[in-house]
Motif scaffolding. Sequence first.
Motif, short mmCIF file in Angstrom:
data_model
loop_
_atom_site.label_atom_id
_atom_site.label_comp_id
_atom_site.label_asym_id
_atom_site.label_seq_id
_atom_site.Cartn_x
_atom_site.Cartn_y
_atom_site.Cartn_z
N ILE A 29 0.82 -1.21 0.00
CA ILE A 29 0.00 0.00 0.00
C ILE A 29 0.85 1.25 0.00
CG2 ILE A 29 -1.92 -1.14 1.17
CD1 ILE A 29 -0.98 0.31 3.76
N ASN A 30 0.21 2.34 -0.40
CA ASN A 30 0.80 3.66 -0.31
C ASN A 30 0.40 4.30 1.01
OD1 ASN A 30 0.73 6.66 -0.59
ND2 ASN A 30 1.68 6.18 -2.54
N ASN A 31 -0.88 4.17 1.35
CA ASN A 31 -1.36 4.66 2.63
C ASN A 31 -2.57 3.86 3.06
OD1 ASN A 31 -4.00 6.08 2.00
ND2 ASN A 31 -2.65 7.31 0.68
N LEU A 32 -2.93 3.99 4.31
CA LEU A 32 -4.11 3.34 4.86
C LEU A 32 -4.92 4.41 5.58
CD1 LEU A 32 -4.40 -0.09 6.55
CD2 LEU A 32 -5.40 1.89 7.68
N GLN A 33 -6.23 4.39 5.36
CA GLN A 33 -7.09 5.43 5.92
C GLN A 33 -8.20 4.78 6.74
OE1 GLN A 33 -8.27 8.25 2.82
NE2 GLN A 33 -6.46 7.73 1.59
N TRP A 34 -8.60 5.45 7.79
CA TRP A 34 -9.72 5.00 8.62
C TRP A 34 -10.87 6.00 8.47
CZ3 TRP A 34 -10.35 0.53 11.38
CH2 TRP A 34 -9.21 -0.28 11.54
N TYR A 35 -12.08 5.43 8.36
CA TYR A 35 -13.29 6.24 8.22
C TYR A 35 -14.35 5.76 9.20
CZ TYR A 35 -11.43 8.09 3.86
OH TYR A 35 -10.65 8.73 2.92
N ARG A 36 -15.23 6.68 9.55
CA ARG A 36 -16.38 6.37 10.39
C ARG A 36 -17.65 6.64 9.60
NH1 ARG A 36 -16.29 10.44 14.31
NH2 ARG A 36 -17.98 11.53 13.22
N ASN A 38 -21.93 6.77 10.21
CA ASN A 38 -23.09 6.71 11.09
C ASN A 38 -24.32 6.33 10.28
OD1 ASN A 38 -21.22 8.96 12.41
ND2 ASN A 38 -22.48 8.04 14.02
N SER A 39 -24.92 5.19 10.64
CA SER A 39 -26.23 4.78 10.13
C SER A 39 -26.45 5.04 8.65
CB SER A 39 -27.34 5.47 10.93
OG SER A 39 -27.24 5.14 12.28
N GLY A 40 -25.60 4.47 7.79
CA GLY A 40 -25.82 4.56 6.36
C GLY A 40 -25.66 5.93 5.76
N ARG A 41 -25.00 6.81 6.46
CA ARG A 41 -24.72 8.13 5.91
C ARG A 41 -23.35 8.14 5.26
NH1 ARG A 41 -26.65 11.75 11.13
NH2 ARG A 41 -28.77 10.91 11.24
N GLY A 42 -22.87 9.33 4.89
CA GLY A 42 -21.56 9.44 4.28
C GLY A 42 -20.46 9.10 5.26
N LEU A 43 -19.29 8.80 4.72
CA LEU A 43 -18.14 8.46 5.55
C LEU A 43 -17.39 9.71 5.97
CD1 LEU A 43 -18.73 5.84 3.80
CD2 LEU A 43 -16.36 5.25 4.27
N ASP A 83 -19.47 7.91 19.75
CA ASP A 83 -18.55 7.09 18.94
C ASP A 83 -19.25 5.90 18.32
OD1 ASP A 83 -15.94 7.59 21.42
OD2 ASP A 83 -16.38 8.76 19.60
N THR A 84 -20.49 5.64 18.70
CA THR A 84 -21.25 4.54 18.11
C THR A 84 -21.38 4.75 16.61
OG1 THR A 84 -22.50 4.07 20.13
CG2 THR A 84 -23.50 3.41 18.03
N ALA A 85 -20.85 3.82 15.84
CA ALA A 85 -20.80 3.95 14.38
C ALA A 85 -20.14 2.71 13.80
CB ALA A 85 -20.00 5.19 13.98
N SER A 86 -20.07 2.67 12.48
CA SER A 86 -19.26 1.65 11.80
C SER A 86 -17.94 2.27 11.40
CB SER A 86 -19.99 1.12 10.57
OG SER A 86 -21.13 0.39 10.94
N TYR A 87 -16.88 1.50 11.57
CA TYR A 87 -15.53 1.99 11.27
C TYR A 87 -14.93 1.13 10.17
CZ TYR A 87 -15.98 4.86 15.40
OH TYR A 87 -16.42 5.80 16.31
#
Lengths: 112, 114
Positions: A29-36, A38-43, A83-87
């Motif tokens: 990889i070149n980089n690794l990113q983390w996203y959150r 919430n309930s089917g919304r944008g990241l 912080d409740t969300a999908s990561y």
Amino acid sequence: SQQGEEDPQALSIQEGENATMNCSYKTSINNLQWYRQNSGRGLVHLILIRSNEREKHSGRLRVTLDTSKKSSSLLITASRAADTASYFCATAANFGNEKLTFGTGTRLTIIP
Amino acid sequence: KAGVTQTPRYLIKTRGQQVTLSCSPISGHRSVSWYQQTPGQGLQFLFEYFSETQRNKGNFPGRFSGRQFSNSRSEMNVSTLELGDSALYLCASSPSGPSYNEQFFGPGTRLTVL
């Protein structure tokens, strides 16, 4: 198909505790990113760590990267109900091959 | 700066129809990417554009197409809709692309195919 796998798939903890999520990937990889998400919304972008970095901090977030094991971890300290969300972790392979390959995600639930 | 905007937010179509989704990136961002999110397949890359050129394309059939305009706004089109195309479609923008920068995502367009 997904390149990355995240572990665990779901995590429930008490408010105030720390949460750790792991991500494994398959190719260099070149980089690794983390996203959150919430309930089917944008990241929402959390942290970007480049392949030559081993650790990065942002507020209550700490990300580590081990390129020899092709793995990364996200630590959220002193968790809050918000912080409740999908990561999701996502990898960018190399310059010119402009795309993110996402992991399967971890569903985090913070119990008040 | 205003964030990434996507229109429409919700869309209901029937099989066989076609649909066009729009994405306006953050001002100054030249890279726009599109992703499809479904419960079964997760987040899948569709394509990425930079300065009106498609630099990368995911493994989707030719029914999925896109373009980018000179003002960096982007559209994606899905022709001959199938039930399996029901998904949340997300676009993301950045100054140079995912290999360089973090991505800023829009709220998504929820497409339902009946």
